[in-house]
Design a protein around this motif. Structure first.
Motif, PDB file in Angstrom:
ATOM      1  N   HIS A  63       0.811  -1.220   0.000  1.00  0.00           N
ATOM      2  CA  HIS A  63       0.000   0.000   0.000  1.00  0.00           C
ATOM      3  C   HIS A  63       0.845   1.272   0.000  1.00  0.00           C
ATOM      4  CE1 HIS A  63      -3.469  -2.521   0.565  1.00  0.00           C
ATOM      5  NE2 HIS A  63      -2.986  -3.024   1.683  1.00  0.00           N
ATOM      6  N   SER A  64       2.154   1.140  -0.098  1.00  0.00           N
ATOM      7  CA  SER A  64       3.030   2.309  -0.135  1.00  0.00           C
ATOM      8  C   SER A  64       2.561   3.290  -1.208  1.00  0.00           C
ATOM      9  CB  SER A  64       4.467   1.871  -0.460  1.00  0.00           C
ATOM     10  OG  SER A  64       5.223   2.945  -0.980  1.00  0.00           O
ATOM     11  N   PRO A  65       2.257   4.536  -0.849  1.00  0.00           N
ATOM     12  CA  PRO A  65       1.781   5.487  -1.855  1.00  0.00           C
ATOM     13  C   PRO A  65       2.808   5.762  -2.947  1.00  0.00           C
ATOM     14  CG  PRO A  65       2.224   6.600   0.229  1.00  0.00           C
ATOM     15  CD  PRO A  65       2.292   5.135   0.504  1.00  0.00           C
ATOM     16  N   ARG A  66       4.091   5.666  -2.610  1.00  0.00           N
ATOM     17  CA  ARG A  66       5.120   5.898  -3.625  1.00  0.00           C
ATOM     18  C   ARG A  66       5.121   4.780  -4.665  1.00  0.00           C
ATOM     19  NH1 ARG A  66       6.730   7.978   1.059  1.00  0.00           N
ATOM     20  NH2 ARG A  66       7.343   5.963   1.925  1.00  0.00           N
ATOM     21  N   ASN A  67       5.096   3.535  -4.192  1.00  0.00           N
ATOM     22  CA  ASN A  67       5.056   2.421  -5.141  1.00  0.00           C
ATOM     23  C   ASN A  67       3.734   2.366  -5.885  1.00  0.00           C
ATOM     24  OD1 ASN A  67       7.647   1.598  -4.624  1.00  0.00           O
ATOM     25  ND2 ASN A  67       7.096  -0.164  -3.375  1.00  0.00           N
ATOM     26  N   GLN A  68       2.652   2.726  -5.203  1.00  0.00           N
ATOM     27  CA  GLN A  68       1.351   2.757  -5.872  1.00  0.00           C
ATOM     28  C   GLN A  68       1.364   3.748  -7.036  1.00  0.00           C
ATOM     29  OE1 GLN A  68      -1.591   1.167  -5.473  1.00  0.00           O
ATOM     30  NE2 GLN A  68      -1.246  -0.037  -3.628  1.00  0.00           N
ATOM     31  N   TYR A  69       1.975   4.896  -6.806  1.00  0.00           N
ATOM     32  CA  TYR A  69       2.048   5.904  -7.864  1.00  0.00           C
ATOM     33  C   TYR A  69       2.880   5.414  -9.050  1.00  0.00           C
ATOM     34  CZ  TYR A  69       3.367  10.021 -10.482  1.00  0.00           C
ATOM     35  OH  TYR A  69       3.605  10.897 -11.504  1.00  0.00           O
ATOM     36  N   VAL A  70       4.059   4.875  -8.769  1.00  0.00           N
ATOM     37  CA  VAL A  70       4.920   4.378  -9.846  1.00  0.00           C
ATOM     38  C   VAL A  70       4.217   3.245 -10.598  1.00  0.00           C
ATOM     39  CG1 VAL A  70       7.106   3.256 -10.404  1.00  0.00           C
ATOM     40  CG2 VAL A  70       7.050   5.092  -8.700  1.00  0.00           C
ATOM     41  N   ALA A  71       3.559   2.347  -9.863  1.00  0.00           N
ATOM     42  CA  ALA A  71       2.847   1.234 -10.502  1.00  0.00           C
ATOM     43  C   ALA A  71       1.767   1.743 -11.442  1.00  0.00           C
ATOM     44  CB  ALA A  71       2.249   0.317  -9.439  1.00  0.00           C
ATOM     45  N   ASP A  72       1.047   2.766 -11.017  1.00  0.00           N
ATOM     46  CA  ASP A  72      -0.007   3.319 -11.862  1.00  0.00           C
ATOM     47  C   ASP A  72       0.569   3.898 -13.153  1.00  0.00           C
ATOM     48  OD1 ASP A  72      -3.005   3.988 -11.825  1.00  0.00           O
ATOM     49  OD2 ASP A  72      -2.100   5.903 -12.380  1.00  0.00           O
ATOM     50  N   GLU A  73       1.705   4.575 -13.037  1.00  0.00           N
ATOM     51  CA  GLU A  73       2.338   5.142 -14.227  1.00  0.00           C
ATOM     52  C   GLU A  73       2.838   4.041 -15.165  1.00  0.00           C
ATOM     53  OE1 GLU A  73       2.451   8.523 -15.075  1.00  0.00           O
ATOM     54  OE2 GLU A  73       0.956   8.420 -13.480  1.00  0.00           O
ATOM     55  N   LEU A  74       3.327   2.951 -14.605  1.00  0.00           N
ATOM     56  CA  LEU A  74       3.780   1.832 -15.444  1.00  0.00           C
ATOM     57  C   LEU A  74       2.597   1.187 -16.168  1.00  0.00           C
ATOM     58  CD1 LEU A  74       6.440   0.088 -13.164  1.00  0.00           C
ATOM     59  CD2 LEU A  74       6.814   1.717 -15.015  1.00  0.00           C
ATOM     60  N   ARG A  75       1.461   1.099 -15.500  1.00  0.00           N
ATOM     61  CA  ARG A  75       0.277   0.539 -16.153  1.00  0.00           C
ATOM     62  C   ARG A  75      -0.185   1.449 -17.284  1.00  0.00           C
ATOM     63  NH1 ARG A  75      -0.877  -1.001 -10.654  1.00  0.00           N
ATOM     64  NH2 ARG A  75      -2.212   0.829 -10.326  1.00  0.00           N
ATOM     65  N   ARG A  76      -0.061   2.752 -17.093  1.00  0.00           N
ATOM     66  CA  ARG A  76      -0.399   3.680 -18.173  1.00  0.00           C
ATOM     67  C   ARG A  76       0.491   3.447 -19.394  1.00  0.00           C
ATOM     68  NH1 ARG A  76      -3.560   8.066 -16.468  1.00  0.00           N
ATOM     69  NH2 ARG A  76      -3.766   8.245 -14.208  1.00  0.00           N
ATOM     70  N   ALA A  77       1.705   2.957 -19.146  1.00  0.00           N
ATOM     71  CA  ALA A  77       2.641   2.657 -20.231  1.00  0.00           C
ATOM     72  C   ALA A  77       2.409   1.261 -20.814  1.00  0.00           C
ATOM     73  CB  ALA A  77       4.074   2.788 -19.723  1.00  0.00           C
ATOM     74  N   GLY A  78       1.401   0.559 -20.310  1.00  0.00           N
ATOM     75  CA  GLY A  78       1.056  -0.744 -20.872  1.00  0.00           C
ATOM     76  C   GLY A  78       1.722  -1.932 -20.218  1.00  0.00           C
ATOM     77  N   LEU A  79       2.276  -1.739 -19.028  1.00  0.00           N
ATOM     78  CA  LEU A  79       2.943  -2.826 -18.318  1.00  0.00           C
ATOM     79  C   LEU A  79       2.061  -3.349 -17.188  1.00  0.00           C
ATOM     80  CD1 LEU A  79       6.470  -1.186 -18.066  1.00  0.00           C
ATOM     81  CD2 LEU A  79       5.904  -3.194 -19.454  1.00  0.00           C
ATOM     82  N   GLY A  80       2.114  -4.650 -16.949  1.00  0.00           N
ATOM     83  CA  GLY A  80       1.422  -5.227 -15.814  1.00  0.00           C
ATOM     84  C   GLY A  80       2.197  -4.959 -14.530  1.00  0.00           C
ATOM     85  N   THR A  81       1.511  -5.025 -13.398  1.00  0.00           N
ATOM     86  CA  THR A  81       2.173  -4.829 -12.107  1.00  0.00           C
ATOM     87  C   THR A  81       1.664  -5.840 -11.090  1.00  0.00           C
ATOM     88  OG1 THR A  81       0.526  -3.204 -11.346  1.00  0.00           O
ATOM     89  CG2 THR A  81       2.478  -2.338 -12.470  1.00  0.00           C
ATOM     90  N   LEU A  82       2.551  -6.214 -10.200  1.00  0.00           N
ATOM     91  CA  LEU A  82       2.188  -7.022  -9.037  1.00  0.00           C
ATOM     92  C   LEU A  82       2.809  -6.372  -7.814  1.00  0.00           C
ATOM     93  CD1 LEU A  82       1.056  -9.535  -7.573  1.00  0.00           C
ATOM     94  CD2 LEU A  82       3.222 -10.688  -8.099  1.00  0.00           C
ATOM     95  N   LEU A  83       1.951  -5.890  -6.923  1.00  0.00           N
ATOM     96  CA  LEU A  83       2.411  -5.390  -5.634  1.00  0.00           C
ATOM     97  C   LEU A  83       1.957  -6.388  -4.578  1.00  0.00           C
ATOM     98  CD1 LEU A  83       1.428  -2.659  -7.412  1.00  0.00           C
ATOM     99  CD2 LEU A  83       2.470  -1.571  -5.427  1.00  0.00           C
ATOM    100  N   PHE A  84       2.872  -6.819  -3.728  1.00  0.00           N
ATOM    101  CA  PHE A  84       2.512  -7.805  -2.717  1.00  0.00           C
ATOM    102  C   PHE A  84       3.243  -7.511  -1.413  1.00  0.00           C
ATOM    103  CE2 PHE A  84       6.483  -9.413  -4.285  1.00  0.00           C
ATOM    104  CZ  PHE A  84       7.051 -10.131  -3.241  1.00  0.00           C
ATOM    105  N   ASP A  85       2.716  -8.050  -0.338  1.00  0.00           N
ATOM    106  CA  ASP A  85       3.337  -7.872   0.970  1.00  0.00           C
ATOM    107  C   ASP A  85       4.369  -8.965   1.210  1.00  0.00           C
ATOM    108  OD1 ASP A  85       1.844  -5.629   1.598  1.00  0.00           O
ATOM    109  OD2 ASP A  85       0.222  -6.797   2.498  1.00  0.00           O
TER     110      ASP A  85
END
Length: 226
Positions: free
Chosen positions: A48-70
């Motif tokens: 839930h880190s807001p910094r990683n959440q932000y970067v992940a969202d930008e990567l998805r905008r670029a067409g990349l999948g993301t997996l954030l996990f604890d």
């Protein structure tokens, strides 16, 4: 920073079995994605880190999948809040990342995607160790304010293109990243310093620059020309 987007599927909540526990995660795969970035958070953080959440969202905008996990269970997080020892247990963190990567490689919707790691703080060390273990599957690594020096024994085996991003005011970490960069054997490796940024990249425009650099790196190695 606007983190809303409607060009990718909503979060799929996943439970990833690792040994005798389950790790909680959020998986997003945009339509037509050719790569997926696995996020490896650092000291005292979570998916839930807001910094990683932000970067992940930008990567998805670029067409990349993301997996954030604890990396830790809820109970382990409670213990770590008091002892602060699990967040620096690089062997544990890297072992879990290796197992999660195996899960990604065996899941129908992700097994054909090129894999990248985005590691922060101590998570960067875990990412580099896992990149050594999955030398053919992991195509790129990006570190944000990371401690790659903690992966010392693995550095001479890391062949994945590696980008180290450090804040310009994070002087001690700059030195540690320079030390690690010299030892990484990847043919394509870079250290990028974000001027005026401190360790958490909280200054105006700093995290946006991290996302831009990471997006360019991952797009190059996970999506372009593959």
């Amino acid at each position: 920073m606007n983190s809303s987007s409607d060009n990718y599927k909503r979060d799929i909540e996943v439970r990833i079995p690792v040994d005798s526990i389950n790790l909680e995660g959020n998986l997003n795969i945009p339509e037509g994605a050719r790569g997926i970035v696995i996020f490896v958070h650092g000291s005292g953080s979570s998916r839930h880190s807001p910094r990683n959440q932000y970067v992940a969202d930008e990567l998805r905008r670029a067409g990349l999948g993301t997996l954030l996990f604890d990396l830790l269970t809820i109970e382990e997080e409670r213990i770590d809040m008091m002892t602060r020892h699990l967040r620096f247990d690089i062997e544990l963190l890297s072992k879990r990342l290796i197992d999660v990567t195996g899960w990604v490689l065996n899941r129908p919707e992700t097994r054909d995607l090129n894999i990248g790691y985005f590691g922060a703080s101590t998570g960067a060390a875990a990412a580099l160790i896992a990149a050594k273990e999955y030398a053919t599957a992991v195509k790129a690594v990006v570190s944000r304010g990371g401690r790659p020096d903690l992966a010392e024994s693995a550095l001479i085996h890391v062949k994945a293109p590696t980008l180290l991003i450090v804040g310009g005011k994070d002087t001690q970490v700059i030195d540690l990243n320079k030390w690690a960069l010299e030892r990484i054997v990847a043919l394509d490796k870079e250290l990028k310093i974000v001027p005026g940024a401190t360790h958490l990249f909280e200054e105006p425009g700093a995290l946006e620059e991290v996302a831009r650099l990471a997006g360019k790196w991952f797009t190059r190695y996970l999506a372009d020309g593959v």
